[in-house]
Design an enzyme around this catalytic site. Sequence first.
Site, PDB file in Angstrom:
ATOM      1  N   GLU A  59      -1.218  -8.656   5.457  1.00  0.00           N
ATOM      2  CA  GLU A  59      -0.735  -8.837   6.841  1.00  0.00           C
ATOM      3  C   GLU A  59      -1.791  -8.502   7.889  1.00  0.00           C
ATOM      4  OE1 GLU A  59       0.153  -6.436   4.830  1.00  0.00           O
ATOM      5  OE2 GLU A  59      -0.097  -4.572   5.940  1.00  0.00           O
TER       6      GLU A  59
ATOM      7  N   HIS B 280      -3.219  -5.053   1.791  1.00  0.00           N
ATOM      8  CA  HIS B 280      -2.598  -5.533   3.024  1.00  0.00           C
ATOM      9  C   HIS B 280      -3.007  -6.978   3.268  1.00  0.00           C
ATOM     10  CE1 HIS B 280      -1.516  -1.494   4.589  1.00  0.00           C
ATOM     11  NE2 HIS B 280      -2.602  -1.102   3.950  1.00  0.00           N
TER      12      HIS B 280
ATOM     13  N   CYS C 121       0.827  -1.212   0.000  1.00  0.00           N
ATOM     14  CA  CYS C 121       0.000   0.000   0.000  1.00  0.00           C
ATOM     15  C   CYS C 121       0.867   1.271   0.000  1.00  0.00           C
ATOM     16  CB  CYS C 121      -1.001  -0.050   1.151  1.00  0.00           C
ATOM     17  SG  CYS C 121      -2.406   1.026   0.837  1.00  0.00           S
TER      18      CYS C 121
HETATM   19  N1  GLN Z   1      -3.523   6.294   1.017  1.00  0.00           N
HETATM   20  C1  GLN Z   1      -2.291   6.050   1.721  1.00  0.00           C
HETATM   21  C2  GLN Z   1      -1.140   6.831   1.107  1.00  0.00           C
HETATM   22  O1  GLN Z   1      -1.279   7.507   0.172  1.00  0.00           O
HETATM   23  C3  GLN Z   1      -1.933   4.586   1.724  1.00  0.00           C
HETATM   24  C4  GLN Z   1      -2.886   3.806   2.607  1.00  0.00           C
HETATM   25  C5  GLN Z   1      -2.320   2.541   3.162  1.00  0.00           C
HETATM   26  O2  GLN Z   1      -1.118   2.328   3.220  1.00  0.00           O
HETATM   27  N2  GLN Z   1      -3.188   1.698   3.634  1.00  0.00           N
HETATM   28  O3  GLN Z   1      -0.070   6.760   1.585  1.00  0.00           O
END
Ligand code: GLN
Length: 213
Positions: free
Chosen positions: A192, A190, A96
Amino acid sequence: MCPTFPHLTDSPSVAGNSLTIGVLALQGDVREHEQVLDALGVAHRQVRNGNDLDGIDGLIIPGGESSVIDKLSHIFELREPLIEAIVDGLPVLGTCAGLILLSASLIGAIDGQQTFGGLDITVERNAFGGQVESFETTIVMPLIGGEPVKAAFIRAPIIRDTGTSTVIAELPNGDVVGVRNGNCVGISFHPEVLGESRVHEWWLDTVVANARR
Ligand code: GLN
Protein backbone atom coordinates in the site's frame (compact mmCIF):
# COMPACT_ATOMS: atom_id res chain seq x y z
CA MET A 1 -24.02 -15.79 -5.91
CA CYS A 2 -20.88 -14.07 -4.80
CA PRO A 3 -19.99 -10.90 -6.64
CA THR A 4 -16.64 -10.85 -8.35
CA PHE A 5 -14.49 -7.82 -8.81
CA PRO A 6 -13.68 -6.72 -12.32
CA HIS A 7 -10.01 -5.97 -12.71
CA LEU A 8 -9.12 -2.32 -12.49
CA THR A 9 -7.95 -2.41 -16.06
CA ASP A 10 -11.45 -3.51 -17.09
CA SER A 11 -13.36 -1.18 -14.81
CA PRO A 12 -12.45 1.93 -12.87
CA SER A 13 -14.65 0.96 -9.95
CA VAL A 14 -15.68 -2.05 -7.91
CA ALA A 15 -18.06 0.09 -5.85
CA GLY A 16 -21.10 -1.63 -7.30
CA ASN A 17 -20.38 -4.58 -5.05
CA SER A 18 -21.21 -2.46 -1.98
CA LEU A 19 -18.71 -3.96 0.40
CA THR A 20 -17.63 -2.08 3.49
CA ILE A 21 -14.11 -2.76 4.65
CA GLY A 22 -12.92 -1.85 8.13
CA VAL A 23 -9.42 -0.49 8.64
CA LEU A 24 -8.09 -0.99 12.15
CA ALA A 25 -7.20 2.57 13.14
CA LEU A 26 -5.39 2.38 16.47
CA GLN A 27 -1.91 3.12 15.07
CA GLY A 28 0.03 2.61 11.84
CA ASP A 29 -0.38 3.31 8.13
CA VAL A 30 -4.17 3.51 8.09
CA ARG A 31 -4.29 6.26 5.48
CA GLU A 32 -2.31 4.34 2.86
CA HIS A 33 -4.76 1.42 3.06
CA GLU A 34 -7.69 3.83 2.80
CA GLN A 35 -6.11 5.30 -0.32
CA VAL A 36 -5.86 1.85 -1.92
CA LEU A 37 -9.51 1.14 -1.07
CA ASP A 38 -10.47 4.54 -2.51
CA ALA A 39 -8.57 3.70 -5.69
CA LEU A 40 -10.52 0.43 -5.91
CA GLY A 41 -13.81 2.24 -5.25
CA VAL A 42 -14.49 0.24 -2.07
CA ALA A 43 -16.26 1.81 0.91
CA HIS A 44 -14.35 1.73 4.18
CA ARG A 45 -14.65 2.66 7.82
CA GLN A 46 -12.10 3.12 10.59
CA VAL A 47 -12.38 0.53 13.36
CA ARG A 48 -11.45 1.59 16.90
CA ASN A 49 -13.88 -0.30 19.09
CA GLY A 50 -16.10 -3.37 19.09
CA ASN A 51 -19.14 -1.54 17.67
CA ASP A 52 -17.16 -0.45 14.63
CA LEU A 53 -16.85 -4.13 13.66
CA ASP A 54 -20.62 -4.44 13.11
CA GLY A 55 -21.55 -4.82 9.47
CA ILE A 56 -18.08 -4.80 7.94
CA ASP A 57 -17.30 -7.41 5.28
CA GLY A 58 -13.58 -7.56 6.01
CA LEU A 59 -10.89 -5.92 8.10
CA ILE A 60 -7.43 -4.62 7.25
CA ILE A 61 -4.86 -4.54 10.05
CA PRO A 62 -2.19 -2.07 8.94
CA GLY A 63 1.51 -1.98 9.59
CA GLY A 64 2.93 0.05 12.42
CA GLU A 65 4.15 -1.20 15.75
CA SER A 66 2.51 -4.46 16.74
CA SER A 67 3.17 -4.07 20.48
CA VAL A 68 1.52 -0.63 20.46
CA ILE A 69 -1.50 -1.86 18.49
CA ASP A 70 -1.75 -4.77 20.96
CA LYS A 71 -1.72 -2.40 23.95
CA LEU A 72 -4.24 -0.02 22.39
CA SER A 73 -6.58 -2.91 21.54
CA HIS A 74 -6.82 -3.63 25.27
CA ILE A 75 -7.34 0.03 26.18
CA PHE A 76 -10.06 0.50 23.52
CA GLU A 77 -11.68 -2.85 24.52
CA LEU A 78 -11.37 -4.02 20.95
CA ARG A 79 -9.29 -7.11 21.61
CA GLU A 80 -12.04 -9.53 22.69
CA PRO A 81 -14.66 -8.59 20.04
CA LEU A 82 -12.00 -8.67 17.36
CA ILE A 83 -10.80 -12.15 18.35
CA GLU A 84 -14.44 -13.29 18.35
CA ALA A 85 -14.96 -11.84 14.87
CA ILE A 86 -11.82 -13.56 13.54
CA VAL A 87 -12.90 -16.91 15.02
CA ASP A 88 -16.31 -16.29 13.47
CA GLY A 89 -14.70 -16.03 10.01
CA LEU A 90 -14.32 -12.29 9.42
CA PRO A 91 -11.93 -11.91 6.46
CA VAL A 92 -8.77 -10.15 7.61
CA LEU A 93 -5.76 -8.81 5.72
CA GLY A 94 -2.76 -8.01 7.90
CA THR A 95 0.32 -6.23 6.58
CA CYS A 96 3.61 -6.31 8.52
CA ALA A 97 2.57 -5.46 12.11
CA GLY A 98 -0.88 -6.70 11.02
CA LEU A 99 0.66 -10.06 10.09
CA ILE A 100 2.40 -10.16 13.49
CA LEU A 101 -0.93 -9.52 15.23
CA LEU A 102 -2.57 -12.42 13.36
CA SER A 103 0.17 -14.90 14.32
CA ALA A 104 -0.23 -17.70 16.85
CA SER A 105 3.28 -17.25 18.21
CA LEU A 106 6.11 -14.73 18.02
CA ILE A 107 9.87 -14.73 18.07
CA GLY A 108 11.23 -11.44 19.42
CA ALA A 109 8.06 -10.26 21.15
CA ILE A 110 8.41 -7.63 23.87
CA ASP A 111 7.46 -8.70 27.40
CA GLY A 112 3.75 -9.44 27.65
CA GLN A 113 3.06 -8.78 23.95
CA GLN A 114 -0.05 -10.60 22.76
CA THR A 115 -1.58 -11.29 19.37
CA PHE A 116 -5.14 -11.77 18.11
CA GLY A 117 -4.42 -15.08 16.38
CA GLY A 118 -6.11 -16.30 13.22
CA LEU A 119 -3.01 -17.71 11.51
CA ASP A 120 -1.38 -20.82 13.00
CA ILE A 121 2.09 -19.51 12.20
CA THR A 122 5.24 -18.43 14.01
CA VAL A 123 6.58 -15.05 13.00
CA GLU A 124 9.92 -13.45 13.80
CA ARG A 125 9.64 -9.70 14.38
CA ASN A 126 12.24 -7.35 12.84
CA ALA A 127 13.73 -10.38 11.08
CA PHE A 128 15.64 -8.30 8.52
CA GLY A 129 17.07 -5.94 11.15
CA GLY A 130 16.20 -2.35 12.03
CA GLN A 131 14.90 0.62 10.06
CA VAL A 132 18.13 0.99 8.04
CA GLU A 133 17.69 -2.54 6.71
CA SER A 134 14.32 -1.62 5.21
CA PHE A 135 14.08 -2.13 1.45
CA GLU A 136 11.82 -2.16 -1.58
CA THR A 137 11.60 -5.04 -4.02
CA THR A 138 9.17 -6.90 -6.24
CA ILE A 139 7.75 -10.32 -5.49
CA VAL A 140 6.31 -12.90 -7.84
CA MET A 141 2.97 -13.92 -6.33
CA PRO A 142 1.50 -16.78 -8.38
CA LEU A 143 -2.02 -15.89 -7.17
CA ILE A 144 -1.67 -12.43 -8.61
CA GLY A 145 -1.09 -12.33 -12.33
CA GLY A 146 0.83 -9.81 -14.36
CA GLU A 147 3.91 -7.97 -13.20
CA PRO A 148 5.60 -8.93 -9.90
CA VAL A 149 4.03 -7.19 -6.90
CA LYS A 150 5.69 -4.03 -5.54
CA ALA A 151 6.66 -4.56 -1.91
CA ALA A 152 8.21 -2.37 0.79
CA PHE A 153 9.79 -4.23 3.72
CA ILE A 154 9.94 -1.88 6.72
CA ARG A 155 11.31 -3.52 9.90
CA ALA A 156 9.50 -6.50 8.51
CA PRO A 157 8.84 -9.94 9.97
CA ILE A 158 9.54 -13.34 8.40
CA ILE A 159 7.22 -16.31 8.80
CA ARG A 160 9.42 -19.02 10.33
CA ASP A 161 6.78 -21.75 10.71
CA THR A 162 3.78 -21.81 8.40
CA GLY A 163 1.70 -24.36 10.37
CA THR A 164 -1.22 -25.41 8.18
CA SER A 165 -1.30 -22.09 6.33
CA THR A 166 -0.74 -21.81 2.59
CA VAL A 167 2.28 -19.85 1.40
CA ILE A 168 1.22 -17.05 -0.96
CA ALA A 169 4.49 -15.07 -1.12
CA GLU A 170 8.14 -15.88 -0.69
CA LEU A 171 11.44 -14.20 -1.39
CA PRO A 172 13.91 -15.74 -3.88
CA ASN A 173 15.92 -17.19 -0.94
CA GLY A 174 12.85 -19.09 0.27
CA ASP A 175 11.92 -16.81 3.19
CA VAL A 176 8.14 -16.94 3.57
CA VAL A 177 6.56 -13.47 3.55
CA GLY A 178 2.88 -14.17 2.91
CA VAL A 179 0.36 -16.80 3.99
CA ARG A 180 -3.34 -17.51 3.88
CA ASN A 181 -5.37 -19.69 6.20
CA GLY A 182 -9.08 -19.65 5.42
CA ASN A 183 -10.26 -16.06 5.62
CA CYS A 184 -7.05 -14.75 7.19
CA VAL A 185 -4.28 -13.40 5.00
CA GLY A 186 -1.03 -11.95 6.26
CA ILE A 187 1.93 -10.45 4.40
CA SER A 188 5.26 -9.21 5.80
CA PHE A 189 5.47 -6.28 3.43
CA HIS A 190 3.61 -3.12 2.49
CA PRO A 191 2.17 -2.96 -1.04
CA GLU A 192 0.00 0.00 0.00
CA VAL A 193 2.87 2.46 0.56
CA LEU A 194 3.95 1.96 -3.07
CA GLY A 195 0.49 2.45 -4.58
CA GLU A 196 0.31 -1.30 -5.32
CA SER A 197 -3.35 -2.28 -5.12
CA ARG A 198 -3.37 -5.81 -6.55
CA VAL A 199 -2.95 -7.67 -3.24
CA HIS A 200 -5.96 -5.81 -1.84
CA GLU A 201 -7.86 -6.44 -5.05
CA TRP A 202 -7.09 -10.17 -4.89
CA TRP A 203 -8.09 -10.32 -1.20
CA LEU A 204 -11.38 -8.49 -1.89
CA ASP A 205 -12.17 -10.66 -4.88
CA THR A 206 -11.08 -14.04 -3.55
CA VAL A 207 -11.46 -13.92 0.22
CA VAL A 208 -13.94 -11.18 1.12
CA ALA A 209 -16.42 -11.69 -1.71
CA ASN A 210 -16.54 -15.43 -1.11
CA ALA A 211 -16.95 -15.12 2.65
CA ARG A 212 -19.96 -12.84 2.35
CA ARG A 213 -22.93 -14.24 4.16
N1 GLN B 1 8.58 -4.18 13.40
C1 GLN B 1 7.21 -3.78 13.57
C2 GLN B 1 6.53 -4.59 14.66
O1 GLN B 1 7.07 -5.43 15.24
C3 GLN B 1 6.42 -3.94 12.29
C4 GLN B 1 6.86 -2.92 11.26
C5 GLN B 1 5.82 -2.58 10.25
O2 GLN B 1 4.63 -2.80 10.42
N2 GLN B 1 6.25 -1.98 9.18
O3 GLN B 1 5.41 -4.36 14.94
